[in-house]
Design an enzyme around this catalytic site. Structure first.
Site, PDB file in Angstrom:
ATOM      1  N   GLU A  48       0.487  -1.006   0.417  1.00  0.00           N
ATOM      2  CA  GLU A  48       0.178  -0.424   0.176  1.00  0.00           C
ATOM      3  C   GLU A  48       0.360   1.439  -0.123  1.00  0.00           C
ATOM      4  O   GLU A  48       2.217   0.961   0.743  1.00  0.00           O
ATOM      5  CB  GLU A  48      -0.964  -0.008   0.981  1.00  0.00           C
ATOM      6  CG  GLU A  48      -1.364   1.415   1.479  1.00  0.00           C
ATOM      7  CD  GLU A  48      -2.549   0.992   2.343  1.00  0.00           C
ATOM      8  OE1 GLU A  48      -2.836   0.437   3.548  1.00  0.00           O
ATOM      9  OE2 GLU A  48      -4.005   1.714   2.046  1.00  0.00           O
ATOM     10  N   CYS A 239      -6.408   0.657   2.634  1.00  0.00           N
ATOM     11  CA  CYS A 239      -7.457   2.156   2.644  1.00  0.00           C
ATOM     12  C   CYS A 239      -7.443   3.048   1.442  1.00  0.00           C
ATOM     13  O   CYS A 239      -8.437   3.244   1.385  1.00  0.00           O
ATOM     14  CB  CYS A 239      -7.353   2.382   4.015  1.00  0.00           C
ATOM     15  SG  CYS A 239      -7.533   2.288   5.667  1.00  0.00           S
ATOM     16  N   ASN A 373     -12.287  -3.026   0.481  1.00  0.00           N
ATOM     17  CA  ASN A 373     -11.049  -3.451   1.568  1.00  0.00           C
ATOM     18  C   ASN A 373     -11.302  -3.523   2.767  1.00  0.00           C
ATOM     19  O   ASN A 373     -11.438  -5.366   2.559  1.00  0.00           O
ATOM     20  CB  ASN A 373     -10.350  -2.533   1.396  1.00  0.00           C
ATOM     21  CG  ASN A 373      -9.102  -2.259   2.792  1.00  0.00           C
ATOM     22  OD1 ASN A 373      -8.555  -3.437   2.707  1.00  0.00           O
ATOM     23  ND2 ASN A 373      -8.687  -1.429   3.385  1.00  0.00           N
ATOM     24  N   GLU A 374     -11.523  -3.508   3.651  1.00  0.00           N
ATOM     25  CA  GLU A 374     -11.920  -3.592   5.205  1.00  0.00           C
ATOM     26  C   GLU A 374     -13.441  -2.917   5.108  1.00  0.00           C
ATOM     27  O   GLU A 374     -13.487  -1.943   6.499  1.00  0.00           O
ATOM     28  CB  GLU A 374     -11.007  -2.925   5.782  1.00  0.00           C
ATOM     29  CG  GLU A 374     -10.712  -3.338   7.496  1.00  0.00           C
ATOM     30  CD  GLU A 374      -9.550  -3.044   8.433  1.00  0.00           C
ATOM     31  OE1 GLU A 374      -9.310  -1.703   8.383  1.00  0.00           O
ATOM     32  OE2 GLU A 374      -7.831  -3.394   8.580  1.00  0.00           O
TER      33      GLU A 374
HETATM   34  O1  AHR Z   1      -2.166  -1.532   6.702  1.00  0.00           O
HETATM   35  C1  AHR Z   1      -2.443  -0.170   6.943  1.00  0.00           C
HETATM   36  C2  AHR Z   1      -3.597   0.057   7.143  1.00  0.00           C
HETATM   37  O2  AHR Z   1      -4.788  -1.078   8.197  1.00  0.00           O
HETATM   38  C3  AHR Z   1      -4.805  -0.438   5.728  1.00  0.00           C
HETATM   39  O3  AHR Z   1      -5.029   0.350   5.366  1.00  0.00           O
HETATM   40  C4  AHR Z   1      -5.832  -0.815   6.546  1.00  0.00           C
HETATM   41  O4  AHR Z   1      -6.201  -2.034   5.957  1.00  0.00           O
HETATM   42  C5  AHR Z   1      -5.748  -1.295   8.069  1.00  0.00           C
HETATM   43  O5  AHR Z   1      -6.530  -1.321   8.538  1.00  0.00           O
END
Ligand code: AHR
Length: 657
Positions: A48, A239, A373-374
């Site tokens: 990322e 993120c 993603n999350e």
């Molecule tokens: O790895 C850092 C962050 O942690 C990522 O962007 C996110 O997916 C998670 O909350």
């Protein structure tokens, strides 16, 4: 290795028995009953653009805001004399450029200076390619590398003059050889003639990039990725897939095509700290999806791109209006389908052609795609379902990764797993940034997972120490313990990636991280060594293993021991991983049962990873303080009698003879 003899001596002297004497720690490995095949994707990398991992990190560009597209167009630059910013440049999606005009006196100057990302790192005798799009027939610019700090006042490191020979836009290039090594140089450009010059896309790259590519990646960092033997490569986050809001989500279509025309995007991570200079963290997309697919290919890892599912970051947006309405997802779904075409499509297709035009007519063989993603809450499956339907219809062979939310357990997790089963995704992404105790207690996390449901992608994990260092040895040791459980359950866990991957020491937002770097150096953390040891000793089949006649419990270990065993077909070897999390050395007996009569296991190797100081870590100044050590070992009749030191990760390997 120390010998097992100390235990016998202790007994003979009537001394008190160590904890280990509660069992002999006999690990029985069933060599003739190979279990699940170990997926090639089991260990890999999560990438990322956080902590300046892309621009200022892996992407080797040395100029910050090279196209004047940051929210404040001159951010990263200092301008002097007559400079104006214009916005009708030659690249429609990056319209800004600067105009330099004669200041009216030969002794005065008009120019610009760029400080790179926390300075520009230069290495002695290395060459750097400066390039610029410019117009100004008969005009001249002077380009200098400057040392601003070492000598109190600025010194010129190297100079090149560039003569412009046409009135229309043209790309010019010169190369510099640096006579010095310097971590924080600057680039200075000024007008050396009496007219007007326009400049756009001002770039400086080392020529010695990974594989020598012009729009290349930083070699030492790619090498650190390759050296773990990753089998999966997830990108572009995290993120940033979601963005701070939908407008700033990662839009892969903006990250492909000519680099000059890739629109800059705000990086969601520049909001992390109030005390950080703001806003100065943007994504140039210079290392976009083409380069990321190419990197996966270079590493021999399966690419796993993640696309936005129509939700902006749920941490930062609490209003339903911040997300795409469920009945308006078509464009987002089409982006996912087009991405598959970009990766795999024939060169006659729209997106396959773009891939070919960019230099890769062969497909990238994408097999996985992540949607969201999350994410959490009912808003996620409501959107994911539409993606699943469309992707299944158009590309039934592509595996879909869904999310189980931001936590390793709890309400969101318990809601989403059944939802992921209902939607029949192929894998579920689990995230866990957890303290030491969690890792110690989670070695058996996957033992009772449903074997018939989706597979697991442990997509973001790291042991976050409490009140200690960040990338300290003990955190890595507990990650190693946890991974024995991943490996024993390779039939249900298909991939696991530590996160985050990269961090610039001058610009991080999140720690711990797998690899740290400054402008010249990089350091592989203890966690990196654990990843690498697993990557290199992955094996091809899980082997059943018992400890003192019981299944390996994993949870808090048995006598603090965690273990897994594999058979590795290519090297014809048996590999046993043992992690001793206890504070005492432990006797170990490894018994390889079921060997054929004509097979001998005699000479082998043990690779141990240990630090006397649990809080110690590798640093840029001392990058090899804690590294694995290899030694020879000897088994007799398929039995190895040995001892594992306290707080040690050990890998025992025997080639079948
Ligand atoms: O790895 C850092 C962050 O942690 C990522 O962007 C996110 O997916 C998670 O909350």
């Amino acid at each position: 290795m120390k010998s097992f003899g100390y235990l016998l001596t202790a007994l003979a002297l009537g001394g008190s028995l160590p904890l280990s004497a509660q069992g002999v720690n006999e690990l029985v490995i069933q060599t003739n009953k190979p279990g699940a095949a170990i997926p090639s994707t089991l260990y890999g990398h999560f990438f990322e653009d956080i902590n300046f991992g892309a621009d200022g990190g892996l992407y080797a560009e040395l100029i910050k805001n090279r196209s004047f597209e940051f929210a404040q167009p001159l951010m990263g630059w200092e301008a002097f004399g007559h400079i104006t910013v214009k916005d009708d440049g030659p690249f429609e999606r990056c319209p800004h450029y600067v105009r330099m005009e004669y200041p009216g006196h030969d002794e005065k100057r008009t120019g610009l200076e760029n400080g790179g990302f926390f300075g520009i790192g230069l290495k002695k005798d290395a060459t750097y390619r400066f390039s610029v799009w410019a117009r100004g027939e008969g005009q001249k610019i002077r380009v200098q590398l400057i040392d601003k700090y070492t000598h109190g006042s600025s010194q010129v490191i190297a100079t090149q003059d560039v003569k412009l020979d046409q009135a229309d836009w043209k790309k010019y290039e010169v190369t510099f050889t640096s006579p010095v090594t310097i971590e924080k140089a600057h680039l200075r450009i000024f007008l050396k003639s009496k007219g007007t010059v326009d400049l756009e896309h001002i770039s400086l790259f080392p020529t010695d990039t990974w594989k020598g590519r012009e729009n290349g990646l930083r070699k030492d960092l790619v090498q650190a990725l390759v050296d773990t033997k990753p089998g999966i490569f997830r990108f572009p986050g995290g993120c940033i897939v979601e963005g701070t809001d939908l407008a700033t989500r990662y839009n892969w279509k903006n990250s492909v095509g000519p680099v000059e025309n890739r629109p800059t995007n705000e990086n969601r991570w520049h909001y992390t700290f109030e005390h950080h200079f703001f806003p100065d963290y943007f994504q140039s997309y210079g290392m976009g999806f083409f380069e990321l697919f190419q990197l996966a290919e270079d590493m021999g890892a399966e690419p796993l791109p993640i696309v936005n599912c129509g939700l902006s970051c749920q941490y930062q947006n609490h209003d339903e209006k911040a997300h795409v309405p469920v009945d308006q997802l078509d464009g987002y779904i089409q982006d996912a389908l087009d991405l598959i075409e970009f990766a795999n499509g024939e060169v006659t297709t729209t997106w396959g052609k773009l891939r070919a035009d960019m230099g890769h007519p062969e497909p990238f063989h994408l097999k996985y795609i992540g949607v969201g993603n999350e994410q959490w809450g009912p808003e996620y499956p409501a959107r994911l379902e539409q993606f699943v339907t469309a992707i299944r219809k158009a590309h039934p062979g592509v595996k879909i990764v869904g999310s189980s939310g931001p936590n390793s357990e709890g309400k969101d997790f318990d809601y989403l797993w059944p939802e992921m089963k209902r939607l029949k995704v192929d894998l579920v992404d689990e995230h866990f940034y957890r303290p030491e105790t969690w890792f110690l207690q989670s070695g058996n996390r996957y033992d009772n997972y449903d074997r018939k449901g989706p597979k697991v992608f442990a997509g973001e994990y790291a042991c976050h120490g409490k009140g200690k260092g960040w990338n300290h040895f003990e955190a890595a040791l507990l990650e190693a313990a946890f991974l024995t459980g991943v490996e024993r359950n390779a039939d249900v866990v298909e991939m696991a990636t530590y996160a985050p991957l990269l961090a610039h020491v001058d610009g991080w937002q999140w720690r711990p991280d797998l690899i740290w770097f400054d402008n010249l150096r990089s350091v592989r953390s203890c966690s990196w060594y654990v990843q690498s040891l697993y990557g290199h000793n992955k094996g091809t089949r899980v082997l059943p293993l018992t400890m003192d006649k019981k299944a390996v419990a994993g949870n808090e270990g048995q006598n603090g021991l965690f273990a897994s065993a594999v058979w590795d077909e290519p090297s014809q070897s048996y590999i046993v991983k043992v992690v001793n999390t206890s504070a005492e050395a432990q006797p170990l007996v490894l018994t390889f049962q079921g060997l054929k009569k004509n097979v001998t296991l005699a000479e082998g190797t043990v690779t141990t990873f240990h630090s006397d100081n649990l809080d110690a870590e590798n640093t840029l100044d001392a990058p090899f303080s804690i590294v694995p050590q290899e030694a020879a070992i000897q088994a007799e009749g398929g039995v190895l009698t040995t001892e594992i030191g306290e707080k040690t990760f050990a890998i025992y390997k025997f080639v079948k003879k």
